[in-house]
Scaffold this motif. Structure first.
Motif, short mmCIF file in Angstrom:
data_model
loop_
_atom_site.label_atom_id
_atom_site.label_comp_id
_atom_site.label_asym_id
_atom_site.label_seq_id
_atom_site.Cartn_x
_atom_site.Cartn_y
_atom_site.Cartn_z
N ILE A 152 47.64 55.77 52.16
CA ILE A 152 46.67 56.50 52.71
C ILE A 152 46.62 57.42 54.02
N ALA A 153 47.93 56.91 54.71
CA ALA A 153 48.54 57.65 56.05
C ALA A 153 48.98 59.02 55.43
N CYS A 154 49.90 58.93 54.60
CA CYS A 154 50.70 59.95 53.88
C CYS A 154 49.51 60.99 53.35
N LEU A 155 48.76 60.64 52.51
CA LEU A 155 47.71 61.34 51.87
C LEU A 155 46.76 62.08 52.92
N ILE A 156 46.52 61.49 54.07
CA ILE A 156 45.95 62.27 55.21
C ILE A 156 46.73 63.34 55.71
N GLY A 157 47.95 62.96 55.97
CA GLY A 157 48.93 63.95 56.47
C GLY A 157 49.02 65.37 55.41
N ILE A 158 49.06 64.87 54.12
CA ILE A 158 49.48 65.96 53.17
C ILE A 158 48.10 66.83 53.10
N ARG A 159 47.00 66.13 53.11
CA ARG A 159 45.72 66.74 52.95
C ARG A 159 45.52 67.78 54.12
N ALA A 160 46.21 67.41 55.20
CA ALA A 160 45.54 68.26 56.50
C ALA A 160 46.84 69.32 56.37
N TYR A 161 47.87 69.14 56.02
CA TYR A 161 48.97 70.18 55.76
C TYR A 161 48.39 71.37 54.80
N LEU A 162 47.84 70.80 53.67
CA LEU A 162 47.27 71.95 52.66
C LEU A 162 46.06 72.76 53.38
N LYS A 163 45.40 72.22 54.18
CA LYS A 163 44.13 72.81 54.84
C LYS A 163 44.50 73.61 56.04
N GLU A 164 45.80 73.40 56.64
CA GLU A 164 46.23 74.04 57.67
C GLU A 164 46.73 75.35 57.50
N ALA A 165 46.38 76.61 58.33
CA ALA A 165 47.07 77.83 57.93
C ALA A 165 48.21 78.01 58.98
N ASN A 166 48.26 77.26 59.97
CA ASN A 166 49.28 77.44 61.37
C ASN A 166 50.67 76.78 60.66
N GLN A 167 51.64 77.62 60.44
CA GLN A 167 52.91 76.96 59.81
C GLN A 167 53.41 75.78 60.88
N LYS A 168 53.59 76.01 62.16
CA LYS A 168 53.91 75.13 63.09
C LYS A 168 53.16 73.72 62.98
N GLN A 170 51.50 72.82 60.27
CA GLN A 170 52.05 72.16 58.87
C GLN A 170 53.26 71.35 58.97
N LYS A 171 54.09 71.79 59.78
CA LYS A 171 55.59 71.07 59.96
C LYS A 171 54.87 69.59 60.62
N ILE A 172 54.36 69.68 61.61
CA ILE A 172 53.89 68.53 62.35
C ILE A 172 53.41 67.41 61.41
N TYR A 173 52.26 67.96 60.63
CA TYR A 173 51.47 67.23 59.67
C TYR A 173 52.28 66.71 58.47
N LEU A 174 53.44 67.31 58.22
CA LEU A 174 54.16 66.65 57.18
C LEU A 174 55.27 65.75 57.67
N MET A 175 55.44 65.59 58.78
CA MET A 175 56.67 64.58 59.45
C MET A 175 56.39 63.18 58.91
N PHE A 176 55.06 62.79 59.10
CA PHE A 176 55.02 61.17 58.46
C PHE A 176 55.00 61.04 57.10
N PRO A 177 54.78 61.96 56.13
CA PRO A 177 54.91 61.83 54.90
C PRO A 177 56.26 61.95 54.61
N LEU A 178 57.02 62.69 55.21
CA LEU A 178 58.28 62.89 55.07
C LEU A 178 59.06 61.72 55.54
N GLY A 179 58.87 61.15 56.59
CA GLY A 179 59.49 60.02 57.13
C GLY A 179 59.38 58.83 56.21
N VAL A 180 58.18 58.68 55.81
CA VAL A 180 58.08 57.60 54.60
C VAL A 180 58.78 57.82 53.52
#
Length: 230
Positions: A152-168, A170-180
């Motif tokens: 669930i935590a990963c999906l929240i991060g990925i969903r936020a990444y897909l909805k975010e236009a700011n690239q910086k 986006q990188k932050i939002y992906l860090m938790f899923p990437l870490g997992v």
């Protein structure tokens, strides 16, 4: 002396160092204390592996280790919910891990059997038992909690990444899923290649969790730098 105590203690020191540095140096992040707590618990589990191999009371240290890694999914999801300002009653986050921690700490005997190997450890506790319908349900609930919360935590991060236009961001939002992913992928590869390692799953996962810890640390630093520039 086997290698496992040296590896575990070194990993614990690294993770605790990151846990101390993170809230002090990166004060502009919203979840610095949550991230620090995750890093502290990861380090605590590594310490319990060290003590399991070196102390005369392995049952005690396995109880502490179980409590530390049992809290991780709840705190991880809590941090994500806090970061994205999602409203949720915290009782639903912590009720399952708290119940299992109470059962682990009050059980007359927790560790069924365990062994210190060259790198990982094998430890069977009372929750590993699936010999009866009740114990199977108990094991199933714990497993479902653990992996569902992480997913669930990963999906929240990925969903936020897909909805975010700011690239910086986006990188932050992906860090938790990437870490997992960096923590789980090599763990499952090892278990697929060497099925005999299945009973060492918590030990293997928490050793690779150093990659997760480093990823979270980097993501926190990026958020700190991004907030400073605002």
């Amino acid at each position: 002396m086997c290698y496992n105590p040296t590896i575990s203690l070194t990993t614990a020191i690294i993770e605790w160092t990151l846990a101390i540095i993170l809230p002090i140096k990166y004060s502009k992040t919203r979840i610095r204390y949550y991230s620090s707590a995750v890093l502290f618990l990861l380090g605590l589990y590594q310490l319990t592996e060290f003590m399991f191999c070196k102390s005369t009371n392995p049952d005690l240290w396995m109880r502490i280790g179980f409590c530390s890694y049992t809290l991780l999914p709840a705190i991880g999801l809590h941090s994500i919910i806090k970061y994205f300002k999602i409203k949720l009653n915290l009782i639903w986050l912590y009720i399952i891990p708290v119940i299992y921690i109470i059962m682990a700490t009050t059980a007359p005997i927790f560790l069924v059997n365990g062994q210190c190997h060259n790198i990982f450890i094998t430890a069977h506790n009372i929750f590993s038992d699936v010999s009866s319908p009740l114990s199977s349900i108990r094991f199933g609930i714990y497993t479902a909690y653990y992996f569902a919360f992480i997913l669930i935590a990963c999906l929240i991060g990925i969903r936020a990444y897909l909805k975010e236009a700011n690239q910086k961001k986006q990188k932050i939002y992906l860090m938790f899923p990437l870490g997992v992913f960096l923590m789980a992928f090599p763990t499952y590869i090892l278990m697929i290649l060497f099925p005999a390692l299945n009973y060492q799953f918590p030990s293997i996962l928490c050793h690779f969790a150093l990659l997760f810890a480093l990823t979270i640390f980097i993501g926190t630093r990026w958020e700190h730098e991004n907030n400073i520039k605002k």
